[in-house]
Write a protein that holds these residues in place. Sequence first.
Motif, PDB file in Angstrom:
ATOM      1  N   THR A  95      13.684  17.214  42.798  1.00 10.06           N
ATOM      2  CA  THR A  95      15.043  17.145  42.268  1.00 10.06           C
ATOM      3  C   THR A  95      15.034  16.937  40.757  1.00 10.06           C
ATOM      4  O   THR A  95      14.003  16.625  40.157  1.00 10.06           O
ATOM      5  CB  THR A  95      15.829  16.005  42.934  1.00 10.06           C
ATOM      6  N   GLN A  96      16.216  17.080  40.156  1.00  8.03           N
ATOM      7  CA  GLN A  96      16.333  16.896  38.710  1.00  8.03           C
ATOM      8  C   GLN A  96      15.972  15.474  38.306  1.00  8.03           C
ATOM      9  O   GLN A  96      15.317  15.256  37.293  1.00  8.03           O
ATOM     10  CB  GLN A  96      17.761  17.206  38.248  1.00  8.03           C
ATOM     11  N   ARG A  97      16.412  14.523  39.101  1.00 11.22           N
ATOM     12  CA  ARG A  97      16.141  13.122  38.785  1.00 11.22           C
ATOM     13  C   ARG A  97      14.936  12.625  39.571  1.00 11.22           C
ATOM     14  O   ARG A  97      14.728  13.006  40.716  1.00 11.22           O
ATOM     15  CB  ARG A  97      17.364  12.249  39.116  1.00 11.22           C
ATOM     16  N   PHE A  98      14.146  11.760  38.941  1.00  8.86           N
ATOM     17  CA  PHE A  98      12.990  11.174  39.590  1.00  8.86           C
ATOM     18  C   PHE A  98      13.460  10.384  40.808  1.00  8.86           C
ATOM     19  O   PHE A  98      14.297   9.484  40.694  1.00  8.86           O
ATOM     20  CB  PHE A  98      12.266  10.254  38.600  1.00  8.86           C
ATOM     21  N   SER A  99      12.948  10.729  41.988  1.00  8.49           N
ATOM     22  CA  SER A  99      13.502  10.177  43.224  1.00  8.49           C
ATOM     23  C   SER A  99      12.524   9.320  44.013  1.00  8.49           C
ATOM     24  O   SER A  99      12.811   8.959  45.158  1.00  8.49           O
ATOM     25  CB  SER A  99      13.993  11.326  44.118  1.00  8.49           C
ATOM     26  N   LEU A 100      11.373   8.977  43.416  1.00  6.41           N
ATOM     27  CA  LEU A 100      10.441   8.086  44.101  1.00  6.41           C
ATOM     28  C   LEU A 100      10.778   6.631  43.774  1.00  6.41           C
ATOM     29  O   LEU A 100      11.683   6.345  42.985  1.00  6.41           O
ATOM     30  CB  LEU A 100       9.005   8.430  43.700  1.00  6.41           C
ATOM     31  N   TYR A 101      10.035   5.711  44.382  1.00  6.62           N
ATOM     32  CA  TYR A 101      10.348   4.282  44.238  1.00  6.62           C
ATOM     33  C   TYR A 101       9.809   3.749  42.913  1.00  6.62           C
ATOM     34  O   TYR A 101       8.606   3.731  42.679  1.00  6.62           O
ATOM     35  CB  TYR A 101       9.777   3.499  45.415  1.00  6.62           C
ATOM     36  N   GLN A 102      10.719   3.263  42.066  1.00  6.36           N
ATOM     37  CA  GLN A 102      10.352   2.773  40.747  1.00  6.36           C
ATOM     38  C   GLN A 102       9.481   1.522  40.815  1.00  6.36           C
ATOM     39  O   GLN A 102       8.661   1.288  39.922  1.00  6.36           O
ATOM     40  CB  GLN A 102      11.625   2.460  39.933  1.00  6.36           C
ATOM     41  N   ASP A 103       9.663   0.699  41.860  1.00  5.03           N
ATOM     42  CA  ASP A 103       8.942  -0.571  41.945  1.00  5.03           C
ATOM     43  C   ASP A 103       7.668  -0.479  42.783  1.00  5.03           C
ATOM     44  O   ASP A 103       7.075  -1.504  43.126  1.00  5.03           O
ATOM     45  CB  ASP A 103       9.849  -1.670  42.505  1.00  5.03           C
ATOM     46  N   LEU A 104       7.237   0.758  43.113  1.00  5.74           N
ATOM     47  CA  LEU A 104       5.949   0.969  43.757  1.00  5.74           C
ATOM     48  C   LEU A 104       4.996   1.634  42.765  1.00  5.74           C
ATOM     49  O   LEU A 104       5.433   2.318  41.837  1.00  5.74           O
ATOM     50  CB  LEU A 104       6.089   1.863  44.995  1.00  5.74           C
ATOM     51  N   THR A 105       3.700   1.425  42.965  1.00  2.00           N
ATOM     52  CA  THR A 105       2.716   2.068  42.106  1.00  2.00           C
ATOM     53  C   THR A 105       2.590   3.556  42.455  1.00  2.00           C
ATOM     54  O   THR A 105       3.137   4.023  43.457  1.00  2.00           O
ATOM     55  CB  THR A 105       1.340   1.408  42.263  1.00  2.00           C
ATOM     56  N   ILE A 106       1.835   4.263  41.637  1.00  2.00           N
ATOM     57  CA  ILE A 106       1.574   5.676  41.914  1.00  2.00           C
ATOM     58  C   ILE A 106       0.964   5.839  43.294  1.00  2.00           C
ATOM     59  O   ILE A 106       1.427   6.653  44.108  1.00  2.00           O
ATOM     60  CB  ILE A 106       0.646   6.266  40.831  1.00  2.00           C
ATOM     61  N   ARG A 107      -0.087   5.069  43.580  1.00  2.00           N
ATOM     62  CA  ARG A 107      -0.752   5.206  44.875  1.00  2.00           C
ATOM     63  C   ARG A 107       0.163   4.788  46.016  1.00  2.00           C
ATOM     64  O   ARG A 107       0.193   5.457  47.062  1.00  2.00           O
ATOM     65  CB  ARG A 107      -2.053   4.394  44.923  1.00  2.00           C
ATOM     66  N   ASN A 129       3.410   4.993  46.180  1.00  2.00           N
ATOM     67  CA  ASN A 129       4.387   6.054  46.418  1.00  2.00           C
ATOM     68  C   ASN A 129       3.772   7.202  47.206  1.00  2.00           C
ATOM     69  O   ASN A 129       4.368   7.702  48.165  1.00  2.00           O
ATOM     70  CB  ASN A 129       4.932   6.576  45.078  1.00  2.00           C
ATOM     71  N   LEU A 130       2.571   7.622  46.820  1.00  2.00           N
ATOM     72  CA  LEU A 130       1.928   8.732  47.509  1.00  2.00           C
ATOM     73  C   LEU A 130       1.486   8.336  48.920  1.00  2.00           C
ATOM     74  O   LEU A 130       1.563   9.157  49.851  1.00  2.00           O
ATOM     75  CB  LEU A 130       0.740   9.239  46.689  1.00  2.00           C
ATOM     76  N   ASP A 131       1.041   7.096  49.091  1.00  2.00           N
ATOM     77  CA  ASP A 131       0.705   6.609  50.438  1.00  2.00           C
ATOM     78  C   ASP A 131       1.933   6.658  51.346  1.00  2.00           C
ATOM     79  O   ASP A 131       1.844   7.045  52.519  1.00  2.00           O
ATOM     80  CB  ASP A 131       0.184   5.171  50.381  1.00  2.00           C
ATOM     81  N   PHE A 132       3.076   6.281  50.795  1.00  2.00           N
ATOM     82  CA  PHE A 132       4.318   6.285  51.573  1.00  2.00           C
ATOM     83  C   PHE A 132       4.673   7.711  52.003  1.00  2.00           C
ATOM     84  O   PHE A 132       5.019   7.954  53.168  1.00  2.00           O
ATOM     85  CB  PHE A 132       5.445   5.690  50.729  1.00  2.00           C
ATOM     86  N   VAL A 133       4.567   8.659  51.073  1.00  2.00           N
ATOM     87  CA  VAL A 133       4.852  10.061  51.399  1.00  2.00           C
ATOM     88  C   VAL A 133       3.905  10.562  52.480  1.00  2.00           C
ATOM     89  O   VAL A 133       4.319  11.246  53.425  1.00  2.00           O
ATOM     90  CB  VAL A 133       4.748  10.941  50.131  1.00  2.00           C
ATOM     91  N   ALA A 134       2.632  10.203  52.360  1.00  2.00           N
ATOM     92  CA  ALA A 134       1.640  10.641  53.353  1.00  2.00           C
ATOM     93  C   ALA A 134       1.960  10.093  54.734  1.00  2.00           C
ATOM     94  O   ALA A 134       1.839  10.809  55.741  1.00  2.00           O
ATOM     95  CB  ALA A 134       0.247  10.192  52.915  1.00  2.00           C
ATOM     96  N   ARG A 135       2.401   8.836  54.811  1.00  2.00           N
ATOM     97  CA  ARG A 135       2.737   8.239  56.118  1.00  2.00           C
ATOM     98  C   ARG A 135       3.997   8.863  56.695  1.00  2.00           C
ATOM     99  O   ARG A 135       4.085   9.113  57.904  1.00  2.00           O
ATOM    100  CB  ARG A 135       2.910   6.723  55.971  1.00  2.00           C
ATOM    101  N   ILE A 136       4.986   9.109  55.839  1.00  2.00           N
ATOM    102  CA  ILE A 136       6.242   9.711  56.304  1.00  2.00           C
ATOM    103  C   ILE A 136       5.977  11.057  56.965  1.00  2.00           C
ATOM    104  O   ILE A 136       6.583  11.416  57.984  1.00  2.00           O
ATOM    105  CB  ILE A 136       7.233   9.878  55.130  1.00  2.00           C
ATOM    106  N   HIS A 137       5.038  11.818  56.389  1.00  2.00           N
ATOM    107  CA  HIS A 137       4.735  13.147  56.914  1.00  2.00           C
ATOM    108  C   HIS A 137       3.642  13.123  57.982  1.00  2.00           C
ATOM    109  O   HIS A 137       3.291  14.184  58.511  1.00  2.00           O
ATOM    110  CB  HIS A 137       4.327  14.081  55.779  1.00  2.00           C
ATOM    111  N   ALA A 144       5.666   3.115  39.081  1.00  2.00           N
ATOM    112  CA  ALA A 144       6.308   4.391  38.766  1.00  2.00           C
ATOM    113  C   ALA A 144       7.393   4.225  37.717  1.00  2.00           C
ATOM    114  O   ALA A 144       7.591   5.102  36.864  1.00  2.00           O
ATOM    115  CB  ALA A 144       6.884   5.011  40.033  1.00  2.00           C
ATOM    116  N   GLY A 145       8.103   3.099  37.774  1.00  2.00           N
ATOM    117  CA  GLY A 145       9.188   2.861  36.831  1.00  2.00           C
ATOM    118  C   GLY A 145       8.739   2.692  35.400  1.00  2.00           C
ATOM    119  O   GLY A 145       9.542   2.805  34.478  1.00  2.00           O
ATOM    120  N   ASN A 146       7.441   2.421  35.194  1.00  2.00           N
ATOM    121  CA  ASN A 146       6.914   2.213  33.843  1.00  2.00           C
ATOM    122  C   ASN A 146       6.288   3.473  33.255  1.00  2.00           C
ATOM    123  O   ASN A 146       5.802   3.445  32.127  1.00  2.00           O
ATOM    124  CB  ASN A 146       5.864   1.095  33.852  1.00  2.00           C
TER     125      ASN A 146
END
Length: 309
Positions: free
Chosen positions: A84-96, A98-106, A132-134
């Motif tokens: 999307t145009q706006r960043f839509s991942l979790y700002q208060d989670l780290t890079i890893r 966020n990606l771990d969360f996406v992997a589990r969701i799928h 992510a927020g930083n």
Amino acid sequence: MTENVISVENLTKSFGGRTVVDHLTMSVKKGAIHGFLGPNGSGKTTTIRMLCGLLTPDSGSGTCLGYDITREGERLRRHVGYMTQRFSLYQDLTIRENLDFVARIHGLSNPRQKVSDAIERLGLGGREKQLAGNLSGGWKQRLALGACTLPGPDLLLLDEPTAGVDPKARREFWTEIHALAADGLSVLVSTHYMDEAERCHEIAYMAYGKLVVTGTVDDVVAASRLHSYLITGPDVHQLQTALELTEGVDLVAPFGASLHVCGHDEAALERAVEPYRARARTKISRSEATLEDAFIHLMNASKDNFDDG
């Protein structure tokens, strides 16, 4: 014949009595990077949301990856990466995280390894523990692209993904997009940047809800049928207003210390610039119409669908 991953016909969508997408018919080839261009409010985002089944068109039909966009949206979205145009991942989670969360969701198998591979591929190594927020805009963009591609989609829908990032980050992003396309991934990307449009295999220009033109960059420029002159010299910007009022001139655009002057009637355009050849230290030469010239011309010729006049 090349297979189409997107094929839609007469898609129409209105909000509050205003037609935002007006009988759109278009296709995107498998394995291609298809640029989607147009001014703000032209209907690009609404179209992308209809293509992945997030919005239901008022009328029209189509398929995306072989799925009916009006009836099989949930199944379709399992195979599409949508940025999307706006960043839509979790700002208060780290890079890893966020990606771990996406992997589990799928429900990905061997998720930790796949997350590590994505981090390495996108140059995020050493930053895994950053929130992510930083992150800067460019690093957020890489993370969002990693999240989109982590599940292994067959199609990427990218809605102005490089808005607000620096030129270096944009170039690196497009290098990765071309690498993904070379591996067989199909991409539809909306953008405002002409240099990005020129990196696409094909482009489509949308203005005020209507698809105006589609094809390769060369096709679109040729279809504009614009002839062009380049005027250079001291203070040439002072000539712009006069040229804009001269018969035979359809478009005048400043480029640094030069003016790009375009028109459809070659003879009339030549007559329009001829008086300025005698101007001191001014040089007038033939040039090729650019993609930007073509798009400005197309936009000027289109009617605003929110204009009541």
